[in-house]
Scaffold this motif. Sequence first.
Motif, PDB file in Angstrom:
ATOM      1  N   ILE A   3      72.141  36.470  19.915  1.00 13.59           N
ATOM      2  CA  ILE A   3      70.689  35.811  18.334  1.00 13.59           C
ATOM      3  C   ILE A   3      70.884  35.258  17.912  1.00 13.59           C
ATOM      4  O   ILE A   3      70.333  34.237  16.804  1.00 13.59           O
ATOM      5  CB  ILE A   3      70.961  37.355  18.033  1.00 13.59           C
ATOM      6  CG1 ILE A   3      70.592  38.694  19.031  1.00 13.59           C
ATOM      7  CG2 ILE A   3      70.481  37.463  16.292  1.00 13.59           C
ATOM      8  CD1 ILE A   3      69.266  38.194  19.369  1.00 13.59           C
ATOM      9  N   GLU A   4      72.609  34.829  17.874  1.00 14.11           N
ATOM     10  CA  GLU A   4      73.214  33.330  16.508  1.00 14.11           C
ATOM     11  C   GLU A   4      72.156  32.494  17.258  1.00 14.11           C
ATOM     12  O   GLU A   4      72.088  31.196  16.428  1.00 14.11           O
ATOM     13  CB  GLU A   4      74.146  33.952  16.528  1.00 14.11           C
ATOM     14  CG  GLU A   4      74.980  34.611  16.194  1.00 14.11           C
ATOM     15  CD  GLU A   4      74.509  35.022  14.971  1.00 14.11           C
ATOM     16  OE1 GLU A   4      74.316  33.994  13.778  1.00 14.11           O
ATOM     17  OE2 GLU A   4      73.800  35.846  14.270  1.00 14.11           O
ATOM     18  N   ALA A   6      69.482  31.979  18.838  1.00 16.95           N
ATOM     19  CA  ALA A   6      68.106  31.357  19.103  1.00 16.95           C
ATOM     20  C   ALA A   6      67.945  31.519  17.475  1.00 16.95           C
ATOM     21  O   ALA A   6      66.828  31.036  17.023  1.00 16.95           O
ATOM     22  CB  ALA A   6      67.573  33.171  19.230  1.00 16.95           C
ATOM     23  N   LYS A   7      68.960  32.457  16.227  1.00 16.29           N
ATOM     24  CA  LYS A   7      68.522  31.873  15.410  1.00 16.29           C
ATOM     25  C   LYS A   7      68.684  30.423  15.560  1.00 16.29           C
ATOM     26  O   LYS A   7      67.624  30.200  13.866  1.00 16.29           O
ATOM     27  CB  LYS A   7      69.003  32.727  13.798  1.00 16.29           C
ATOM     28  CG  LYS A   7      68.930  33.916  14.502  1.00 16.29           C
ATOM     29  CD  LYS A   7      70.097  34.576  13.301  1.00 16.29           C
ATOM     30  CE  LYS A   7      69.904  36.306  12.167  1.00 16.29           C
ATOM     31  NZ  LYS A   7      70.349  36.658  11.868  1.00 16.29           N
ATOM     32  N   MET A   8      69.795  29.816  15.562  1.00 14.84           N
ATOM     33  CA  MET A   8      70.229  28.737  15.480  1.00 14.84           C
ATOM     34  C   MET A   8      69.151  27.430  15.218  1.00 14.84           C
ATOM     35  O   MET A   8      68.806  26.839  14.515  1.00 14.84           O
ATOM     36  CB  MET A   8      71.072  27.815  15.739  1.00 14.84           C
ATOM     37  CG  MET A   8      72.845  28.398  15.109  1.00 14.84           C
ATOM     38  SD  MET A   8      73.068  27.783  13.288  1.00 14.84           S
ATOM     39  CE  MET A   8      74.001  28.870  13.290  1.00 14.84           C
ATOM     40  N   GLY A  10      65.350  28.425  16.005  1.00  9.39           N
ATOM     41  CA  GLY A  10      64.425  28.685  15.220  1.00  9.39           C
ATOM     42  C   GLY A  10      65.021  28.207  14.070  1.00  9.39           C
ATOM     43  O   GLY A  10      63.769  27.818  12.978  1.00  9.39           O
ATOM     44  N   ALA A  11      66.094  28.146  13.013  1.00 12.66           N
ATOM     45  CA  ALA A  11      66.275  27.135  12.451  1.00 12.66           C
ATOM     46  C   ALA A  11      66.163  25.901  12.037  1.00 12.66           C
ATOM     47  O   ALA A  11      65.503  24.519  11.170  1.00 12.66           O
ATOM     48  CB  ALA A  11      67.380  27.963  11.549  1.00 12.66           C
ATOM     49  N   ILE A  71      65.402  32.587   8.105  1.00  9.42           N
ATOM     50  CA  ILE A  71      65.645  32.714   9.554  1.00  9.42           C
ATOM     51  C   ILE A  71      67.463  32.492  10.218  1.00  9.42           C
ATOM     52  O   ILE A  71      67.675  33.739  10.539  1.00  9.42           O
ATOM     53  CB  ILE A  71      65.131  31.157  10.167  1.00  9.42           C
ATOM     54  CG1 ILE A  71      63.348  31.501  10.730  1.00  9.42           C
ATOM     55  CG2 ILE A  71      65.625  31.729  12.042  1.00  9.42           C
ATOM     56  CD1 ILE A  71      63.094  30.184  11.285  1.00  9.42           C
ATOM     57  N   LEU A  72      68.129  32.304   9.388  1.00  9.89           N
ATOM     58  CA  LEU A  72      69.112  31.826   9.785  1.00  9.89           C
ATOM     59  C   LEU A  72      70.132  33.338   8.895  1.00  9.89           C
ATOM     60  O   LEU A  72      70.766  33.734   9.380  1.00  9.89           O
ATOM     61  CB  LEU A  72      70.287  31.292   8.308  1.00  9.89           C
ATOM     62  CG  LEU A  72      70.208  29.580   9.994  1.00  9.89           C
ATOM     63  CD1 LEU A  72      70.359  28.402   8.489  1.00  9.89           C
ATOM     64  CD2 LEU A  72      71.050  29.735  11.469  1.00  9.89           C
TER      65      LEU A  72
END
Length: 74
Positions: A3-4, A6-8, A10-11, A71-72
């Motif tokens: 998940i982390e 994917a967040k990076m 996406g951001a 997002i982050l």
Amino acid sequence: MEIEAAKMIGAGLATLGMIGAGMGVGQVWSNYFNAIARNPASKDEIGANIWIGFAVTEAIAIFSLVVALIILFV
């Protein structure tokens, strides 16, 4: 994928909007200086519109930054 990670990703993708905003701000000021160079008497007429165009273009960069931060951290 975690998940982390994917967040990076996406951001990072969300901040790509800042590239377009930077190019837009450059276009706004470039066209303003060209207009003033061609007709210096129109400086007062164009002056108000240039700040509106600059603010709207800069708002796009702020929106993309806010989306990236959401997002982050959410």
